[in-house]
Design a protein around this motif. Structure first.
Motif, short mmCIF file in Angstrom:
data_model
loop_
_atom_site.label_atom_id
_atom_site.label_comp_id
_atom_site.label_asym_id
_atom_site.label_seq_id
_atom_site.Cartn_x
_atom_site.Cartn_y
_atom_site.Cartn_z
N UNK A 1 0.84 -1.18 0.00
CA UNK A 1 0.00 0.00 0.00
C UNK A 1 0.88 1.24 0.00
N UNK A 2 0.65 2.12 -0.92
CA UNK A 2 1.39 3.37 -1.03
C UNK A 2 0.45 4.51 -0.66
N UNK A 3 0.94 5.36 0.22
CA UNK A 3 0.15 6.53 0.62
C UNK A 3 1.01 7.77 0.44
N UNK A 4 0.42 8.78 -0.18
CA UNK A 4 1.07 10.07 -0.35
C UNK A 4 0.32 11.06 0.53
N UNK A 27 -2.02 4.46 -5.50
CA UNK A 27 -1.72 5.10 -4.23
C UNK A 27 -2.97 5.74 -3.66
N UNK A 28 -2.91 6.01 -2.38
CA UNK A 28 -3.96 6.74 -1.68
C UNK A 28 -3.40 8.10 -1.32
N UNK A 29 -4.20 9.13 -1.52
CA UNK A 29 -3.78 10.48 -1.15
C UNK A 29 -4.45 10.88 0.15
N UNK A 91 6.97 18.94 5.98
CA UNK A 91 7.50 19.00 4.62
C UNK A 91 6.67 18.09 3.74
N UNK A 92 6.50 18.51 2.49
CA UNK A 92 5.62 17.78 1.60
C UNK A 92 6.33 17.42 0.30
N UNK A 93 5.81 16.36 -0.30
CA UNK A 93 4.90 15.34 0.22
C UNK A 93 5.64 14.33 1.07
N UNK A 94 4.89 13.59 1.86
CA UNK A 94 5.44 12.44 2.59
C UNK A 94 4.94 11.20 1.85
N UNK A 95 5.87 10.36 1.43
CA UNK A 95 5.53 9.14 0.70
C UNK A 95 5.83 7.95 1.59
N UNK A 96 4.82 7.12 1.79
CA UNK A 96 4.97 5.91 2.60
C UNK A 96 4.64 4.71 1.71
N UNK A 97 5.60 3.82 1.56
CA UNK A 97 5.39 2.55 0.86
C UNK A 97 5.88 1.47 1.81
N UNK A 98 5.56 0.23 1.53
CA UNK A 98 5.99 -0.88 2.37
C UNK A 98 7.05 -0.54 3.41
N UNK A 99 8.30 -0.56 3.03
CA UNK A 99 9.40 -0.29 3.96
C UNK A 99 9.95 1.12 3.85
N UNK A 100 9.53 1.86 2.86
CA UNK A 100 10.09 3.19 2.60
C UNK A 100 9.24 4.30 3.19
N UNK A 101 9.92 5.31 3.70
CA UNK A 101 9.27 6.54 4.14
C UNK A 101 10.17 7.68 3.71
N UNK A 102 9.63 8.63 2.98
CA UNK A 102 10.45 9.74 2.51
C UNK A 102 9.68 11.03 2.42
N UNK A 103 10.43 12.12 2.35
CA UNK A 103 9.85 13.45 2.27
C UNK A 103 10.36 14.13 1.02
N UNK A 104 9.48 14.89 0.37
CA UNK A 104 9.87 15.63 -0.82
C UNK A 104 9.62 14.79 -2.07
N UNK A 105 9.91 15.40 -3.21
CA UNK A 105 9.74 14.70 -4.47
C UNK A 105 10.92 14.96 -5.38
#
Length: 116
Positions: A1-4, A27-29, A91-105
């Motif tokens: 599941x990917x959430x932005x 993804x889900x926003x 800070x935006x966006x925050x991207x959350x995927x399985x094991x990954x968490x990150x900020x920005x694009x």
């Protein structure tokens, strides 16, 4: 599941959403200004991303804070409370995927994350 997570009118969030759509990433926003953000989610982000990366200290919202309010961001508990009260500080966006968490694009980081 990917959430932005982000704010729809933020230009960086728009770029991230467009990239995900163009690359057919499901993804889900989550609009954290309208839907809010809870302490548990923020605690997870602080653990995975770090407080320094998570708080936008360059934006207008940060500059409008009093010195007392800014000092609250020095502790995890204070920062989480501040981010709940003022989600524009995240800070935006925050991207959350399985094991990954990150900020920005950046196209490079999204390409790497999704193997595109």
């Amino acid at each position: 599941m990917t959430t932005l997570y982000g704010i729809p009118n933020c230009s960086t969030v728009k770029k991230a959403r467009l990239w995900l759509t163009e690359h057919q990433i499901d993804y889900t926003f989550h609009d954290f200004k309208k839907q809010g953000i809870d302490a548990g989610t923020l605690s997870d982000w602080v653990a995975r991303i770090g407080l320094v990366k998570l708080i936008n200290r360059q934006g207008t919202t940060w500059r409008k804070l009093s010195d007392v309010e800014k000092a609250r961001a020095d502790s995890v508990e204070g920062a989480i409370t501040l981010l709940i009260e003022q989600p524009s500080l995240i800070k935006r966006p925050v991207l959350i995927t399985g094991q990954h968490a990150g900020v920005g694009f950046s196209e490079a980081s999204y390409t790497e994350e999704f193997g595109q």
